[in-house]
Design an enzyme around this catalytic site. Structure first.
Site, PDB file in Angstrom:
ATOM      1  N   ASP A  94       0.849  -1.196   0.000  1.00  0.00           N
ATOM      2  CA  ASP A  94       0.000   0.000   0.000  1.00  0.00           C
ATOM      3  C   ASP A  94       0.888   1.251   0.000  1.00  0.00           C
ATOM      4  OD1 ASP A  94      -2.439   1.364   0.180  1.00  0.00           O
ATOM      5  OD2 ASP A  94      -2.454   1.326   2.375  1.00  0.00           O
ATOM      6  N   ASP A 116       2.847   4.972  -5.508  1.00  0.00           N
ATOM      7  CA  ASP A 116       2.092   6.206  -5.298  1.00  0.00           C
ATOM      8  C   ASP A 116       2.960   7.408  -5.652  1.00  0.00           C
ATOM      9  OD1 ASP A 116       0.657   8.360  -4.499  1.00  0.00           O
ATOM     10  OD2 ASP A 116       0.284   7.670  -2.448  1.00  0.00           O
ATOM     11  N   GLU A 146      -1.525   6.016  -8.777  1.00  0.00           N
ATOM     12  CA  GLU A 146      -2.465   7.038  -8.284  1.00  0.00           C
ATOM     13  C   GLU A 146      -2.310   8.344  -9.048  1.00  0.00           C
ATOM     14  OE1 GLU A 146      -3.127   7.272  -4.102  1.00  0.00           O
ATOM     15  OE2 GLU A 146      -3.736   9.378  -4.163  1.00  0.00           O
ATOM     16  N   HIS A 190      -7.774   9.879   3.956  1.00  0.00           N
ATOM     17  CA  HIS A 190      -7.407   8.856   4.935  1.00  0.00           C
ATOM     18  C   HIS A 190      -7.812   9.270   6.352  1.00  0.00           C
ATOM     19  CE1 HIS A 190      -4.372   7.773   1.692  1.00  0.00           C
ATOM     20  NE2 HIS A 190      -5.021   6.633   1.894  1.00  0.00           N
ATOM     21  N   GLY A 191      -8.007   8.292   7.207  1.00  0.00           N
ATOM     22  CA  GLY A 191      -8.239   8.569   8.620  1.00  0.00           C
ATOM     23  C   GLY A 191      -9.705   8.614   9.004  1.00  0.00           C
ATOM     24  N   GLY A 222      -9.078   5.733   1.296  1.00  0.00           N
ATOM     25  CA  GLY A 222      -9.763   6.537   2.303  1.00  0.00           C
ATOM     26  C   GLY A 222     -11.248   6.233   2.330  1.00  0.00           C
ATOM     27  N   ALA A 223     -11.581   4.929   2.249  1.00  0.00           N
ATOM     28  CA  ALA A 223     -12.992   4.551   2.077  1.00  0.00           C
ATOM     29  C   ALA A 223     -13.626   3.950   3.340  1.00  0.00           C
ATOM     30  CB  ALA A 223     -13.115   3.579   0.905  1.00  0.00           C
ATOM     31  N   SER A 224     -13.024   4.206   4.495  1.00  0.00           N
ATOM     32  CA  SER A 224     -13.654   3.729   5.732  1.00  0.00           C
ATOM     33  C   SER A 224     -14.946   4.505   5.985  1.00  0.00           C
ATOM     34  CB  SER A 224     -12.702   3.909   6.924  1.00  0.00           C
ATOM     35  OG  SER A 224     -11.817   2.824   7.030  1.00  0.00           O
ATOM     36  N   ASN A 264     -10.499   0.605  -0.140  1.00  0.00           N
ATOM     37  CA  ASN A 264      -9.468   0.494   0.896  1.00  0.00           C
ATOM     38  C   ASN A 264     -10.014   0.829   2.282  1.00  0.00           C
ATOM     39  OD1 ASN A 264      -7.732   0.036  -1.208  1.00  0.00           O
ATOM     40  ND2 ASN A 264      -6.248   1.578  -0.587  1.00  0.00           N
TER      41      ASN A 264
HETATM   42  P1  13P Z   1      -9.114   4.693   5.592  1.00  0.00           P
HETATM   43  O1  13P Z   1      -8.269   5.570   6.483  1.00  0.00           O
HETATM   44  O2  13P Z   1     -10.363   5.401   5.185  1.00  0.00           O
HETATM   45  O3  13P Z   1      -9.399   3.373   6.216  1.00  0.00           O
HETATM   46  O4  13P Z   1      -8.283   4.428   4.237  1.00  0.00           O
HETATM   47  C1  13P Z   1      -7.327   3.410   4.161  1.00  0.00           C
HETATM   48  C2  13P Z   1      -6.510   3.478   2.905  1.00  0.00           C
HETATM   49  O5  13P Z   1      -6.831   4.147   1.949  1.00  0.00           O
HETATM   50  C3  13P Z   1      -5.292   2.651   2.867  1.00  0.00           C
HETATM   51  O6  13P Z   1      -4.556   2.855   1.708  1.00  0.00           O
HETATM   52  O1  G3H Z   2      -2.988   4.780   3.614  1.00  0.00           O
HETATM   53  C1  G3H Z   2      -2.995   4.816   4.840  1.00  0.00           C
HETATM   54  C2  G3H Z   2      -3.260   3.597   5.623  1.00  0.00           C
HETATM   55  O2  G3H Z   2      -4.332   3.808   6.500  1.00  0.00           O
HETATM   56  C3  G3H Z   2      -2.043   3.106   6.341  1.00  0.00           C
HETATM   57  O3  G3H Z   2      -1.611   3.952   7.328  1.00  0.00           O
HETATM   58  O4  G3H Z   2       0.932   3.945   7.314  1.00  0.00           O
HETATM   59  O5  G3H Z   2      -0.392   4.484   9.409  1.00  0.00           O
HETATM   60  O6  G3H Z   2      -0.300   2.162   8.512  1.00  0.00           O
HETATM   61  P1  G3H Z   2      -0.250   3.631   8.177  1.00  0.00           P
HETATM   62 ZN    ZN Z   3      -4.570   4.857   0.945  1.00  0.00          ZN
END
Ligand code: 13P
Ligand code: G3H
Ligand code: ZN
Length: 319
Positions: A94, A116, A146, A190-191, A222-224, A264
């Site tokens: 990732d 990326d 990306e 993200h987040g 960033g799809a949480s 994701n």
């Molecule tokens: P979230 O922070 O929305 O879970 O996104 C995760 C992500 O895009 C990891 O690459």
């Molecule tokens: O893309 C972001 C993911 O949520 C991973 O984050 O590098 O803190 O594990 P991280």
């Molecule tokens: Zn991501």
């Protein structure tokens, strides 16, 4: 050199082709430890869903890339033990940021990598992505790239439209790089703090991008969804997560029908674990065996992953 095929892993090509055809999305979950991996694999084995296991830079620092790769290899065997005869499990890097990192993952058994280059100038993003694609494709490893930058909340810019993917660039980018899938920016970030007010994604832009690249796999980072039940549970037991907000599930369903075939998810797993660990400690102040407090957290992740697969992504029984 280890080839992922010898480890029982698969790349993303076939799973994406089926997902695009079927109008559903493949879940891509980040993992950092054993409990998260167990929960994800169990949920996918029970729902018969293909899955992408993602290793981020944070995960590599926290848990070690070598260990995570062996854990993914173990996950294939674990899935078979759970009755999943031919597990469709992809091990994906990732947000890889250099050619060397992507190469090391290809050489070490990853079946997919993300390069990326989204923060680079356009031509530099193309050059870097192309170099990774040329290397990875020799070993049948698929590559995600990306275009467009995901907005961050850090600098108080939420969903900054000037960073969104430009539909007029996507054909040129995909053709010249040869990448297998493309992460796009349409308003997610993200987040756990994605929107200050109303959640809003640029579906018009997504539709334009999909019409430029019909049948081409698009990826939503960033799809949480940031389930409020976990935010509330965590806050009830001492967390300070006021204002946490994610992408509504309805929007993810809509995106999955418009060319997005990889979704994701990382933050939701973090929230499910944290809320349940907090609750357990509050209710069992005498507890100090990590197995005791990680067990309900692991169960909560498994149930959340299953719900997503069944009700949001639509990837159950697609293996
Ligand atoms: P979230 O922070 O929305 O879970 O996104 C995760 C992500 O895009 C990891 O690459
Ligand atoms: O893309 C972001 C993911 O949520 C991973 O984050 O590098 O803190 O594990 P991280
Ligand atoms: Zn991501």
């Amino acid at each position: 050199m280890v080839n992922y095929k010898d480890l029982g892993l698969v790349n993303t090509r076939e799973m994406f082709a089926k997902a695009v055809d079927g109008g559903y999305a493949i879940p891509a979950f980040n993992f950092n430890n054993m409990e998260q991996l167990q929960a994800i694999i169990k949920a996918c084995a029970e729902t018969k869903s293909p899955v992408i296991l993602q290793v981020s830079s944070g995960a590599r620092k926290y848990a070690n890339q070598t260990l995570l790769r062996y854990m993914a290899e173990g996950a294939v065997e674990y899935a078979k033990e759970l009755g999943w005869e031919h597990p469709q499990i992809c091990l994906h890097l990732d947000h890889g940021d250099t050619f060397e990192l992507c190469k090391s993952c290809v050489d070490f058994g990853f079946s997919s990598v993300m390069i990326d280059g989204s923060s680079l100038p356009y031509e530099e993003n193309i050059a870097l992505t192309k170099k990774v694609v040329e290397y990875a494709h020799q070993y049948d490893v698929t590559v995600e790239a990306e275009l467009g930058v995901l907005a961050g909340v850090e600098d108080d810019v939420v969903a900054e439209e000037s960073h969104y993917t430009k539909p007029e660039e996507v054909i040129d980018f995909a053709t010249r790089t040869g990448c297998d899938s493309l992460a796009i920016s349409i308003g997610t970030s993200h987040g756990a703090y994605k929107f200050k007010g109303e959640a809003k994604l640029d579906f018009e832009r997504l539709d334009k991008i999909s019409s430029m690249l019909p049948g081409y796999p698009l990826v939503l980072h960033g799809a949480s969804s940031v389930p409020q039940e976990f935010v509330e549970m965590a806050n009830q037991y001492g967390a300070k997560l006021g204002g946490a907000k994610g992408v509504p599930e309805e929007m993810l369903r809509k995106a999955a029908k418009s060319g997005v075939c990889k979704i994701n998810i990382d933050s939701d797993i973090r929230l499910a674990m944290t809320a349940n660990i907090r609750k357990y400690f509050a209710e069992h102040p005498e507890a100090f065996d990590p197995r005791a407090y990680l067990k309900p957290a692991r169960q909560a992740v498994k149930e959340m992953v299953q719900r997503k697969i069944r009700n949001v992504l639509g990837s159950s029984h697609k293996i």
